[in-house]
Design a protein around this motif. Structure first.
Motif, PDB file in Angstrom:
ATOM      1  N   GLU A   9       0.845  -1.190   0.000  1.00 40.80           N
ATOM      2  CA  GLU A   9       0.000   0.000   0.000  1.00 40.80           C
ATOM      3  C   GLU A   9       0.881   1.241   0.000  1.00 40.80           C
ATOM      4  OE1 GLU A   9      -3.988  -0.482   2.144  1.00 40.80           O
ATOM      5  OE2 GLU A   9      -2.567  -1.576   3.410  1.00 40.80           O
ATOM      6  N   SER A  10       0.284   2.373  -0.376  1.00 45.24           N
ATOM      7  CA  SER A  10       1.065   3.598  -0.527  1.00 45.24           C
ATOM      8  C   SER A  10       0.213   4.806  -0.169  1.00 45.24           C
ATOM      9  CB  SER A  10       1.572   3.736  -1.968  1.00 45.24           C
ATOM     10  OG  SER A  10       0.476   3.890  -2.862  1.00 45.24           O
ATOM     11  N   TYR A  11       0.900   5.934  -0.023  1.00 42.27           N
ATOM     12  CA  TYR A  11       0.215   7.196   0.229  1.00 42.27           C
ATOM     13  C   TYR A  11      -0.219   7.879  -1.067  1.00 42.27           C
ATOM     14  CZ  TYR A  11       1.859   6.734   5.011  1.00 42.27           C
ATOM     15  OH  TYR A  11       2.077   6.258   6.283  1.00 42.27           O
ATOM     16  N   TYR A  12       0.507   7.612  -2.151  1.00 42.58           N
ATOM     17  CA  TYR A  12       0.217   8.248  -3.438  1.00 42.58           C
ATOM     18  C   TYR A  12       0.380   7.261  -4.584  1.00 42.58           C
ATOM     19  CZ  TYR A  12       0.545  12.577  -0.804  1.00 42.58           C
ATOM     20  OH  TYR A  12       0.340  13.560   0.128  1.00 42.58           O
ATOM     21  N   VAL A  13      -0.319   7.546  -5.661  1.00 38.08           N
ATOM     22  CA  VAL A  13      -0.185   6.815  -6.916  1.00 38.08           C
ATOM     23  C   VAL A  13       0.154   7.837  -7.991  1.00 38.08           C
ATOM     24  CG1 VAL A  13      -1.367   5.414  -8.646  1.00 38.08           C
ATOM     25  CG2 VAL A  13      -1.840   5.049  -6.206  1.00 38.08           C
ATOM     26  N   ARG A  14       1.210   7.564  -8.758  1.00 35.58           N
ATOM     27  CA  ARG A  14       1.577   8.494  -9.825  1.00 35.58           C
ATOM     28  C   ARG A  14       0.562   8.390 -10.963  1.00 35.58           C
ATOM     29  NH1 ARG A  14       6.168  11.275 -11.347  1.00 35.58           N
ATOM     30  NH2 ARG A  14       7.452  10.250  -9.744  1.00 35.58           N
ATOM     31  N   GLY A  16       0.835  10.822 -13.659  1.00 38.37           N
ATOM     32  CA  GLY A  16       1.447  11.535 -14.768  1.00 38.37           C
ATOM     33  C   GLY A  16       2.883  11.857 -14.416  1.00 38.37           C
ATOM     34  N   GLU A  17       3.571  12.536 -15.341  1.00 35.60           N
ATOM     35  CA  GLU A  17       4.983  12.837 -15.098  1.00 35.60           C
ATOM     36  C   GLU A  17       5.182  13.616 -13.811  1.00 35.60           C
ATOM     37  OE1 GLU A  17       8.846  14.830 -17.375  1.00 35.60           O
ATOM     38  OE2 GLU A  17       6.846  14.966 -18.274  1.00 35.60           O
ATOM     39  N   HIS A  18       4.267  14.546 -13.531  1.00 31.81           N
ATOM     40  CA  HIS A  18       4.388  15.369 -12.324  1.00 31.81           C
ATOM     41  C   HIS A  18       3.134  15.318 -11.468  1.00 31.81           C
ATOM     42  CE1 HIS A  18       8.032  17.030 -14.079  1.00 31.81           C
ATOM     43  NE2 HIS A  18       7.353  17.364 -15.161  1.00 31.81           N
ATOM     44  N   ARG A  19       2.266  14.364 -11.715  1.00 33.85           N
ATOM     45  CA  ARG A  19       0.965  14.326 -11.046  1.00 33.85           C
ATOM     46  C   ARG A  19       0.853  13.078 -10.153  1.00 33.85           C
ATOM     47  NH1 ARG A  19      -2.382  18.163 -12.913  1.00 33.85           N
ATOM     48  NH2 ARG A  19      -4.167  17.163 -11.887  1.00 33.85           N
ATOM     49  N   PHE A  20       0.166  13.275  -9.007  1.00 31.69           N
ATOM     50  CA  PHE A  20       0.027  12.210  -8.023  1.00 31.69           C
ATOM     51  C   PHE A  20      -1.383  12.263  -7.431  1.00 31.69           C
ATOM     52  CE2 PHE A  20       4.357  13.703  -8.171  1.00 31.69           C
ATOM     53  CZ  PHE A  20       5.108  12.538  -8.240  1.00 31.69           C
ATOM     54  N   LYS A  21      -1.947  11.085  -7.212  1.00 28.94           N
ATOM     55  CA  LYS A  21      -3.255  10.990  -6.581  1.00 28.94           C
ATOM     56  C   LYS A  21      -3.088  10.405  -5.192  1.00 28.94           C
ATOM     57  CE  LYS A  21      -7.913   9.095  -7.157  1.00 28.94           C
ATOM     58  NZ  LYS A  21      -8.809   8.300  -8.033  1.00 28.94           N
ATOM     59  N   PRO A  22      -3.569  11.093  -4.152  1.00 33.99           N
ATOM     60  CA  PRO A  22      -3.433  10.549  -2.796  1.00 33.99           C
ATOM     61  C   PRO A  22      -4.395   9.390  -2.575  1.00 33.99           C
ATOM     62  CG  PRO A  22      -4.699  12.583  -2.741  1.00 33.99           C
ATOM     63  CD  PRO A  22      -4.219  12.415  -4.157  1.00 33.99           C
ATOM     64  N   THR A  23      -3.982   8.423  -1.788  1.00 33.49           N
ATOM     65  CA  THR A  23      -4.867   7.350  -1.359  1.00 33.49           C
ATOM     66  C   THR A  23      -5.521   7.763  -0.039  1.00 33.49           C
ATOM     67  OG1 THR A  23      -3.241   6.170  -0.007  1.00 33.49           O
ATOM     68  CG2 THR A  23      -3.249   5.715  -2.395  1.00 33.49           C
ATOM     69  N   ALA A  24      -6.414   6.912   0.447  1.00 34.87           N
ATOM     70  CA  ALA A  24      -7.081   7.208   1.714  1.00 34.87           C
ATOM     71  C   ALA A  24      -6.093   7.287   2.869  1.00 34.87           C
ATOM     72  CB  ALA A  24      -8.136   6.140   1.995  1.00 34.87           C
ATOM     73  N   HIS A  25      -4.918   6.666   2.719  1.00 40.22           N
ATOM     74  CA  HIS A  25      -3.907   6.678   3.785  1.00 40.22           C
ATOM     75  C   HIS A  25      -3.301   8.070   3.999  1.00 40.22           C
ATOM     76  CE1 HIS A  25      -4.149   2.390   4.105  1.00 40.22           C
ATOM     77  NE2 HIS A  25      -3.783   2.203   2.857  1.00 40.22           N
ATOM     78  N   ALA A  26      -3.506   8.982   3.055  1.00 39.32           N
ATOM     79  CA  ALA A  26      -2.978  10.344   3.192  1.00 39.32           C
ATOM     80  C   ALA A  26      -3.984  11.285   3.850  1.00 39.32           C
ATOM     81  CB  ALA A  26      -2.573  10.900   1.818  1.00 39.32           C
ATOM     82  N   TYR A 150      -3.920   8.953   7.532  1.00 40.02           N
ATOM     83  CA  TYR A 150      -2.484   8.971   7.785  1.00 40.02           C
ATOM     84  C   TYR A 150      -2.169   8.483   9.193  1.00 40.02           C
ATOM     85  CZ  TYR A 150       2.101  10.621   9.103  1.00 40.02           C
ATOM     86  OH  TYR A 150       3.377  10.666   9.605  1.00 40.02           O
ATOM     87  N   VAL A 151      -2.880   9.017  10.180  1.00 35.81           N
ATOM     88  CA  VAL A 151      -2.615   8.632  11.566  1.00 35.81           C
ATOM     89  C   VAL A 151      -2.818   7.125  11.757  1.00 35.81           C
ATOM     90  CG1 VAL A 151      -3.417   8.889  13.950  1.00 35.81           C
ATOM     91  CG2 VAL A 151      -3.107  10.911  12.513  1.00 35.81           C
ATOM     92  N   SER A 152      -3.816   6.567  11.074  1.00 33.36           N
ATOM     93  CA  SER A 152      -4.076   5.130  11.192  1.00 33.36           C
ATOM     94  C   SER A 152      -3.004   4.286  10.512  1.00 33.36           C
ATOM     95  CB  SER A 152      -5.446   4.801  10.590  1.00 33.36           C
ATOM     96  OG  SER A 152      -6.479   5.449  11.302  1.00 33.36           O
ATOM     97  N   SER A 153      -2.206   4.907   9.637  1.00 38.81           N
ATOM     98  CA  SER A 153      -1.227   4.148   8.854  1.00 38.81           C
ATOM     99  C   SER A 153       0.125   4.007   9.526  1.00 38.81           C
ATOM    100  CB  SER A 153      -1.014   4.823   7.488  1.00 38.81           C
ATOM    101  OG  SER A 153      -0.193   5.992   7.610  1.00 38.81           O
ATOM    102  N   ILE A 154       0.378   4.761  10.599  1.00 37.95           N
ATOM    103  CA  ILE A 154       1.722   4.821  11.166  1.00 37.95           C
ATOM    104  C   ILE A 154       1.797   4.068  12.489  1.00 37.95           C
ATOM    105  CG2 ILE A 154       2.333   6.986  10.044  1.00 37.95           C
ATOM    106  CD1 ILE A 154       1.660   8.453  12.630  1.00 37.95           C
TER     107      ILE A 154
END
Length: 270
Positions: A9-14, A16-26, A150-154
């Motif tokens: 799992e991750s906080y972001y998914v790329r 585009g070249e400079h674009r990122f989508k946050p996941t629920a973990h963020a 985020y708090v739940s992920s750490i």
């Protein structure tokens, strides 16, 4: 028959070249529809790393000595674009600037000073003492005090606190910063630093709000390892301002400091 390991799992998914989508973990602690600033700060360093790696010569022996973030407005839990430019090129000192845009509006500007890597081990010293090891501190269920993905992920390990506004803690996360991408030790470390404002609260966050407007990190040693150590003091002034000050550590000892200016005000209806 072999089976592939499950995707991390991750906080972001790329996207585009400079674009990122946050996941629920963020998701943020004050508002689940906003991003917690901690992983976004790490994502900015990830973008700075990519900017340096993509140019001839890479970082050219430079390391980050300071990175400062100005939070310009609401950081929605939406896709963001991060652009980086070199403001002041140099062989021994360099300045980079990153801008985070959401919905066509700049929401964060960050500036990073890079300094030449030299051998100063003969004079390396700090009066700041080490923290207890992460394994010597009890697990603190931070998600009982704060909401958000985020708090739940750490994982948080915190020493028992003697008074409000003081805490010593270690923060770690098993999530990737960006899905399918390796992040530098610095980006992964910085992605946990903004947590400091939530581990040593002065007042109950259900009665008072104290979000930070900035985050400034100074480093005299490059951090490494899976844990971000925070020795944090929070002060509230009499006219609506506060300050979160943190001595930063990794498992080998102190690495620098972080400062966050706060806007202190009662929760609506309190």
């Amino acid at each position: 028959m072999s089976t592939s390991a499950p995707a991390r799992e991750s906080y972001y998914v790329r996207t585009g070249e400079h674009r990122f989508k946050p996941t629920a973990h963020a998701g943020g602690a004050w508002d689940p529809a906003e991003q917690h600033f901690s992983p976004l700060a790490g994502l900015v360093v990830h973008a700075l790393d990519r900017h340096l790696a993509d140019r001839p010569g890479g970082a050219d022996g430079l390391v980050v000595g300071r990175v400062g973030y100005e939070i310009l407005g609401r950081v929605a839990l939406d896709e963001c674009e991060i652009t980086v430019e070199t403001v002041r090129p140099g062989r021994t000192i360099e300045l980079l600037e990153a801008t985070v845009v959401i919905g066509g509006r700049p929401v964060v500007r960050a500036r990073a000073w890079l300094l030449a890597r030299l051998d100063t081990s003969a004079v390396a010293d700090s009066p700041t003492g080490p923290l207890p090891a992460p394994g010597d501190l009890p697990v603190w269920p931070m998600d009982e005090a704060w909401d958000g993905g985020y708090v739940s992920s750490i994982e948080v390990r915190r020493a028992p606190t003697a008074r409000p506004g003081r805490a010593t803690a270690w923060i770690s996360s098993r999530l990737d910063l960006v899905a399918g991408e390796e992040s530098s030790a610095l980006a992964s470390y910085v992605a946990l630093v903004d947590t400091a404002n939530g581990i040593a609260v002065q007042q109950d966050p259900t009665a008072w709000m104290f979000p930070n407007l900035d985050l400034t990190i100074h480093l005299y040693r490059q951090p490494r390892g899976a844990w971000t150590g925070l020795d944090t003091t929070v002060s509230f002034g009499p006219t609506g301002q506060g300050l979160t000050s943190t001595a930063l550590h990794d498992a080998d000892g102190p690495v620098g400091r972080a400062e966050q200016i706060l806007t202190v005000r009662p929760q609506p209806g309190s």
